[in-house]
Design a protein around this motif. Structure first.
Motif, PDB file in Angstrom:
ATOM      1  N   LEU A   6       0.831  -1.199   0.000  1.00  0.00           N
ATOM      2  CA  LEU A   6       0.000   0.000   0.000  1.00  0.00           C
ATOM      3  C   LEU A   6       0.866   1.250   0.000  1.00  0.00           C
ATOM      4  N   GLY A   7       0.417   2.245  -0.733  1.00  0.00           N
ATOM      5  CA  GLY A   7       1.032   3.566  -0.702  1.00  0.00           C
ATOM      6  C   GLY A   7      -0.065   4.604  -0.519  1.00  0.00           C
ATOM      7  N   LEU A   8       0.336   5.804  -0.131  1.00  0.00           N
ATOM      8  CA  LEU A   8      -0.596   6.923  -0.001  1.00  0.00           C
ATOM      9  C   LEU A   8      -0.349   7.877  -1.162  1.00  0.00           C
ATOM     10  N   ALA A   9      -1.365   8.104  -1.992  1.00  0.00           N
ATOM     11  CA  ALA A   9      -1.255   9.031  -3.124  1.00  0.00           C
ATOM     12  C   ALA A   9      -1.781  10.394  -2.711  1.00  0.00           C
ATOM     13  N   GLN A  10      -0.868  11.363  -2.630  1.00  0.00           N
ATOM     14  CA  GLN A  10      -1.291  12.704  -2.226  1.00  0.00           C
ATOM     15  C   GLN A  10      -1.516  13.625  -3.425  1.00  0.00           C
ATOM     16  N   GLY A  11      -1.036  13.212  -4.594  1.00  0.00           N
ATOM     17  CA  GLY A  11      -1.306  13.993  -5.801  1.00  0.00           C
ATOM     18  C   GLY A  11      -0.672  15.368  -5.788  1.00  0.00           C
ATOM     19  N   TYR A  12      -1.194  16.235  -6.645  1.00  0.00           N
ATOM     20  CA  TYR A  12      -0.734  17.628  -6.658  1.00  0.00           C
ATOM     21  C   TYR A  12      -1.769  18.496  -5.965  1.00  0.00           C
ATOM     22  N   TRP A  13      -1.347  19.709  -5.581  1.00  0.00           N
ATOM     23  CA  TRP A  13      -2.246  20.615  -4.878  1.00  0.00           C
ATOM     24  C   TRP A  13      -3.167  21.314  -5.865  1.00  0.00           C
ATOM     25  N   SER A  14      -4.287  21.784  -5.362  1.00  0.00           N
ATOM     26  CA  SER A  14      -5.086  22.713  -6.150  1.00  0.00           C
ATOM     27  C   SER A  14      -4.772  24.109  -5.630  1.00  0.00           C
ATOM     28  N   PHE A  21      -1.746  16.939   5.355  1.00  0.00           N
ATOM     29  CA  PHE A  21      -0.936  16.048   4.511  1.00  0.00           C
ATOM     30  C   PHE A  21       0.227  15.420   5.283  1.00  0.00           C
ATOM     31  N   ILE A  22       0.774  16.118   6.280  1.00  0.00           N
ATOM     32  CA  ILE A  22       1.829  15.522   7.112  1.00  0.00           C
ATOM     33  C   ILE A  22       1.233  14.431   8.017  1.00  0.00           C
ATOM     34  N   ALA A  39       2.846  14.789  -6.459  1.00  0.00           N
ATOM     35  CA  ALA A  39       2.802  15.003  -7.906  1.00  0.00           C
ATOM     36  C   ALA A  39       2.961  16.489  -8.211  1.00  0.00           C
ATOM     37  N   GLU A  40       3.031  16.805  -9.506  1.00  0.00           N
ATOM     38  CA  GLU A  40       3.077  18.206  -9.932  1.00  0.00           C
ATOM     39  C   GLU A  40       2.310  18.362 -11.240  1.00  0.00           C
ATOM     40  N   SER A  41       1.740  19.541 -11.439  1.00  0.00           N
ATOM     41  CA  SER A  41       1.061  19.830 -12.707  1.00  0.00           C
ATOM     42  C   SER A  41       1.576  21.177 -13.203  1.00  0.00           C
ATOM     43  N   TRP A  42       0.878  22.271 -12.867  1.00  0.00           N
ATOM     44  CA  TRP A  42       1.409  23.607 -13.153  1.00  0.00           C
ATOM     45  C   TRP A  42       1.157  24.489 -11.927  1.00  0.00           C
ATOM     46  N   ASN A  44       2.308  23.443  -7.611  1.00  0.00           N
ATOM     47  CA  ASN A  44       3.401  23.000  -6.738  1.00  0.00           C
ATOM     48  C   ASN A  44       4.329  22.040  -7.480  1.00  0.00           C
ATOM     49  N   ASP A  45       5.589  21.973  -7.023  1.00  0.00           N
ATOM     50  CA  ASP A  45       6.481  20.935  -7.550  1.00  0.00           C
ATOM     51  C   ASP A  45       6.299  19.663  -6.712  1.00  0.00           C
ATOM     52  N   ALA A  46       6.835  18.561  -7.195  1.00  0.00           N
ATOM     53  CA  ALA A  46       6.636  17.272  -6.515  1.00  0.00           C
ATOM     54  C   ALA A  46       7.662  16.999  -5.422  1.00  0.00           C
ATOM     55  N   PHE A  47       8.825  17.638  -5.492  1.00  0.00           N
ATOM     56  CA  PHE A  47       9.895  17.316  -4.545  1.00  0.00           C
ATOM     57  C   PHE A  47       9.700  17.965  -3.170  1.00  0.00           C
ATOM     58  N   THR A  48       9.284  19.226  -3.154  1.00  0.00           N
ATOM     59  CA  THR A  48       9.207  19.965  -1.892  1.00  0.00           C
ATOM     60  C   THR A  48       8.279  19.314  -0.869  1.00  0.00           C
ATOM     61  N   PRO A  49       7.063  18.877  -1.253  1.00  0.00           N
ATOM     62  CA  PRO A  49       6.222  18.211  -0.247  1.00  0.00           C
ATOM     63  C   PRO A  49       6.883  16.977   0.356  1.00  0.00           C
ATOM     64  N   LEU A  50       7.647  16.244  -0.461  1.00  0.00           N
ATOM     65  CA  LEU A  50       8.303  15.035   0.047  1.00  0.00           C
ATOM     66  C   LEU A  50       9.406  15.374   1.044  1.00  0.00           C
ATOM     67  N   CYS A  51      10.078  16.507   0.837  1.00  0.00           N
ATOM     68  CA  CYS A  51      11.072  16.944   1.828  1.00  0.00           C
ATOM     69  C   CYS A  51      10.398  17.182   3.173  1.00  0.00           C
ATOM     70  N   TRP A  52       9.261  17.851   3.126  1.00  0.00           N
ATOM     71  CA  TRP A  52       8.512  18.159   4.346  1.00  0.00           C
ATOM     72  C   TRP A  52       8.046  16.869   5.023  1.00  0.00           C
ATOM     73  N   ILE A  53       7.524  15.947   4.218  1.00  0.00           N
ATOM     74  CA  ILE A  53       7.058  14.662   4.762  1.00  0.00           C
ATOM     75  C   ILE A  53       8.237  13.854   5.302  1.00  0.00           C
TER      76      ILE A  53
END
Length: 338
Positions: A6-14, A21-22, A39-42, A44-53
């Motif tokens: 199992l994984g948790l999919a947090q996706g990109y922000w609106s 999310f933490i 994730a990222e679209s246009w 937030n970027d995808a890396f920064t949330p993972l640093c925080w997590i």
């Protein structure tokens, strides 16, 4: 088939990140979830949330699903991967994809053509950086290293990363929808991140996966809604699908719509796109067949979901990436799967 992870999919922000999310990532870690994905679209970027997590967790893996190739050069992407893997003590998974021409040319100002060739070059360069065995070079036309264009100074020098990687084999996953792109993922990546996967009918992907190695992973995002109100749960899935089919891409080229067509829903796909572009979003949502939305998600009572999980266990999918912002749903799925 092996045990489902199992994984948790947090996706990109609106508009902004989910407030919890933490907490959701921490809860997933406590419950035995294997990974958490951003994730990222246009936006937030995808890396920064993972640093925080990563700073607030200890063992859960941190994956991008997905970073967009055109957002950064291959060496810049590899630097992100090196940094995050070092700071998280070897927990990072790099998921990447080409996105589509609307985003690539409209947001990043980069040309979109030849996505497969670009992907091959990109991943080769990333792997060179991570291996840190020699100065990084690439003779291909898309990402020449050193740069040899007539508008340069001719002073480029092949370099090795200063940083010593904690792992030279950081897993690389590809977000892919087209048959050739999926096949490419089995050749040059460690896993595949599909947009849509129907465990009740895997025939569409058989030819693309024929050369997949035994340890090739397939991580599928699954929308979850544990509720006796089946129609309310399906509505959320259909809303997600209609946006991708009707609104995420140009009228003449939309990979998500093409995928829906290949799955046997050409008439519905055309109608959804037309309605979406006419601003009739509710009608577009209602065009998605209930049975299709049901087949790619986990909706209904706990007993119903427990029964429907068997199709996923019997499939080639190795991880279910649970898309939810509700802690109770996170716990309930862990109880059913783990």
């Amino acid at each position: 088939m092996g045990d489902l992870k199992l994984g948790l999919a947090q996706g990109y922000w609106s508009r902004a990140p989910q407030e919890n999310f933490i907490e959701m990532a921490q809860e997933a870690e406590k419950l035995g979830y294997d990974s958490v994905w951003s994730a990222e679209s246009w936006g937030n970027d995808a890396f920064t949330p993972l640093c925080w997590i990563g700073a607030h967790t200890n063992k859960i893996k941190l994956g991008t699903a997905v970073v967009q190739l055109s957002a950064r050069t291959p060496t810049a992407c590899a630097m992100h991967a090196l940094s995050l893997d070092l700071m998280s003590k070897g927990r990072f998974i790099l998921g990447l994809g080409v996105s589509g021409p609307q985003v690539v040319e409209g947001w990043y100002g980069q040309p979109f053509p030849k996505p497969l060739a670009r992907t091959r070059e990109y991943i080769d360069i990333v792997r060179q950086v991570l291996a840190r065995e020699a100065p990084v070079t690439n003779s291909g036309p898309h990402y020449p290293l050193p740069y040899t264009g007539d508008d340069g100074m001719g002073l480029g020098k092949p370099l090795k990363p200063i940083v010593h990687p904690v792992r030279k084999d950081i897993p690389i996953f590809m977000g892919a929808e087209g048959p050739k792109n999926i096949a490419l993922s089995t050749e040059i990546a460690d896993g595949w991140l599909p947009l849509i996967y129907n465990p009740y009918d895997e025939s569409m992907y058989e030819k693309s996966l024929v050369n997949a190695k035994p340890d090739f992973e397939i991580n599928q995002m699954v929308m979850v809604n544990i509720d006796d109100d089946l129609q309310a749960g399906l509505l959320r899935v259909k809303t997600f699908l209609s946006f991708y089919i009707g609104g995420m891409g140009a009228k003449t080229q939309n990979f998500h719509k093409d995928l829906f067509v290949r799955m046997g829903y050409e008439a519905e796909a055309d109608k959804i796109q037309q309605l979406f572009m006419e601003g009739k979003r509710d009608e577009a949502i209602n065009t998605i067949p209930d049975e299709f939305a049901d087949s790619i998600s986990l909706i209904g009572s706990k007993a119903r979901i427990k029964d429907r999980l068997q199709a996923w266990r019997d499939s080639r999918v190795t991880s279910l990436l649970v898309a939810t912002t509700d802690k109770k749903q996170l716990r309930d799925i862990a109880e059913l799967v783990l």
